[in-house]
Design a protein around this motif. Structure first.
Motif, PDB file in Angstrom:
ATOM      1  N   GLY A 176       4.490   3.590   7.035  1.00 26.03           N
ATOM      2  CA  GLY A 176       3.343   2.878   6.490  1.00 26.03           C
ATOM      3  C   GLY A 176       3.486   1.375   6.609  1.00 26.03           C
ATOM      4  N   ASN A 186      -5.436   3.580   4.055  1.00 19.41           N
ATOM      5  CA  ASN A 186      -4.725   4.806   4.446  1.00 19.41           C
ATOM      6  C   ASN A 186      -3.355   4.537   5.050  1.00 19.41           C
ATOM      7  OD1 ASN A 186      -4.998   4.606   7.483  1.00 19.41           O
ATOM      8  ND2 ASN A 186      -7.160   4.633   6.952  1.00 19.41           N
ATOM      9  N   GLU A 187      -3.024   3.277   5.310  1.00 18.61           N
ATOM     10  CA  GLU A 187      -1.689   2.910   5.805  1.00 18.61           C
ATOM     11  C   GLU A 187      -0.712   2.625   4.669  1.00 18.61           C
ATOM     12  OE1 GLU A 187      -1.831  -0.185   8.903  1.00 18.61           O
ATOM     13  OE2 GLU A 187      -4.005   0.060   8.855  1.00 18.61           O
ATOM     14  N   ARG A 190       3.691   1.978   1.719  1.00 18.24           N
ATOM     15  CA  ARG A 190       4.863   2.273   2.538  1.00 18.24           C
ATOM     16  C   ARG A 190       5.833   3.091   1.701  1.00 18.24           C
ATOM     17  NH1 ARG A 190       6.883  -0.029   7.228  1.00 18.24           N
ATOM     18  NH2 ARG A 190       9.140  -0.124   7.477  1.00 18.24           N
ATOM     19  N   HIS A 191       6.389   4.133   2.291  1.00 16.73           N
ATOM     20  CA  HIS A 191       7.251   5.023   1.521  1.00 16.73           C
ATOM     21  C   HIS A 191       8.331   5.622   2.419  1.00 16.73           C
ATOM     22  CE1 HIS A 191       4.061   7.409   3.339  1.00 16.73           C
ATOM     23  NE2 HIS A 191       4.827   8.479   3.233  1.00 16.73           N
ATOM     24  N   TYR A 302      -1.307   8.908   1.892  1.00 20.35           N
ATOM     25  CA  TYR A 302       0.118   8.839   1.598  1.00 20.35           C
ATOM     26  C   TYR A 302       0.336   8.986   0.093  1.00 20.35           C
ATOM     27  CZ  TYR A 302       0.960   6.963   6.334  1.00 20.35           C
ATOM     28  OH  TYR A 302       1.044   6.788   7.698  1.00 20.35           O
ATOM     29  N   PHE A 305      -1.599   6.925  -2.725  1.00 23.14           N
ATOM     30  CA  PHE A 305      -2.764   6.313  -2.088  1.00 23.14           C
ATOM     31  C   PHE A 305      -3.788   5.848  -3.129  1.00 23.14           C
ATOM     32  CE2 PHE A 305      -7.202   6.924  -0.904  1.00 23.14           C
ATOM     33  CZ  PHE A 305      -7.320   6.088   0.207  1.00 23.14           C
ATOM     34  N   THR A 340       1.188   0.626  12.488  1.00 22.59           N
ATOM     35  CA  THR A 340       0.923   1.579  11.405  1.00 22.59           C
ATOM     36  C   THR A 340      -0.532   2.035  11.345  1.00 22.59           C
ATOM     37  OG1 THR A 340       0.539  -0.252   9.843  1.00 22.59           O
ATOM     38  CG2 THR A 340       2.783   0.639   9.987  1.00 22.59           C
TER      39      THR A 340
END
Length: 367
Positions: A176, A186-187, A190-191, A302, A305, A340
């Motif tokens: 992400g 939708n990006e 970050r995980h 994700y 989200f 991403t």
């Protein structure tokens, strides 16, 4: 890239507009105003939609002014007017649409001077226009109306890299967009994702490989197709796209549906990469950005989200059979095609400038 300087942002908006208008400059009015295919908008609808979207976000919502043409709001709303009906509506003609775009742009620049830029909203609107020029090219491609010199799909040329696989070791990586730059909802967020080892093709599948699939019974052998893919192929009498046979054999195959990509992967003895696999391997791959690359992943949010700034951009498409594509195409502006960025479409769609890059598990062997 996220621009917060007013002068630079105004220049970028102007450059995007030149790009949009130059795209249709070689076309007859009739071709701009007609609906080329039910799954695509009339090109002139895209022009009006670009203007209406800009007025909504940069003038009405950001600067607090009334819409320039409230009577056009529903007409140019992508959810109020599905693509299949846009050719039947009384939309603006070419001259009217271009004038509407110019009037909205004058309001946008005045609002920008008065209120200043928003790092999310202005970048979103700018990229929205850049994305629509690719969508317009998809319609133009269907009708054989692309500008001279397009599509731009160079040959890789023969060589050992054509069949080379890259081994990616197991490990954890961040999937992400990172903080500190523009990204779509939708990006994020970050995980961390744990991935087992896998291999991925250095290059996308070429026209030559695709034609070997065709000649080997690729559209006749049931065992390589999913139930859904085979039903689609049979109902619509699908065979390979004409551009695959007509193109350079060492250029990436284009206008490939997800169903076809999955079938070819089985023929090779491989599979489609998952979205995390694609992103982890991206920096090591050749040919990224020539064709969108289908992944095995369904489009969804994700973990954690949050829709922003509106749920209709992403969330309404989650978990609805849409598959994710990555990387961008020859028609995608570099500002949009980030590492991403997530594109998505239904598995039967072939209007996209999409191809496929294969993956396999460590024990798998290509045919």
């Amino acid at each position: 890239m996220t621009v917060t300087d007013t002068a630079t942002l105004a220049e970028d908006l102007a450059a995007a507009r030149r790009r949009t208008l130059d795209l249709v400059a070689h076309l007859d009015r009739a071709d701009v105003e007609r609906q080329i295919a039910p799954i695509m908008s009339p090109l002139v609808w895209d022009l009006g939609h670009i203007a209406a979207y800009e007025d909504l976000w940069l003038v009405h919502r950001h600067a607090g002014l009334d819409l320039l043409r409230p009577d056009l709001a529903a007409l140019y709303d992508a959810f109020e007017t599905p693509r299949a009906v846009r050719g039947d509506l009384e939309i603006l003609g070419l001259d009217e649409a271009v004038a509407y775009m110019a009037e909205v742009r004058a309001r946008t620049l005045a609002a920008l001077d008065r209120v200043g830029p928003d790092p999310v909203i202005h970048e979103m609107v700018l990229r929205h226009e850049l994305q629509h020029t690719e969508t317009m090219r998809q319609a133009m491609s269907i009708a054989g109306l692309l500008p001279p010199g397009e599509p731009r799909l160079p040959s890789f040329g023969p060589g050992p890299a054509a069949d080379e696989w890259l081994d990616v070791p197991a490990g954890t990586f961040g999937l992400g967009a990172p903080d500190g730059r523009f990204s779509y909802d939708n990006e994020r967020p970050r995980h961390a994702v744990d991935l087992p080892a896998f291999s991925i093709a250095r290059r996308p599948v070429t026209n030559g490989t695709w034609m070997r699939f065709v000649e080997g019974g690729g559209y006749e052998r049931r065992e390589w197709w999913s139930d859904e893919g085979w039903a689609w192929k049979e109902e619509y009498d699908i065979t390979h796209h004409a551009s695959v046979e007509a193109g350079d054999e060492d250029a990436p195959a284009c206008h490939v549906s997800w169903f076809e990509a999955e079938a070819l992967a089985r023929w090779v003895g491989a599979r489609l990469p998952t979205e995390p696999e694609w992103e982890k391997a991206r920096e090591r791959l050749d040919g990224v950005g020539l064709v969108w690359e289908w992944t095995a992943s369904e489009f969804g949010g994700y973990p954690g989200f949050v829709a922003h700034p509106y749920r209709e951009y992403s969330e309404v498409f989650f978990d609805s059979e849409y598959r994710v594509l990555r990387g961008g195409s020859w028609a995608t502006h570099p500002r949009v095609a980030t590492t991403t960025f997530r594109n998505w479409d239904l598995p039967q769609r072939r209007q996209l400038f999409a191809g496929v890059r294969l993956a396999r598990d460590p024990e798998g062997l290509p045919r």
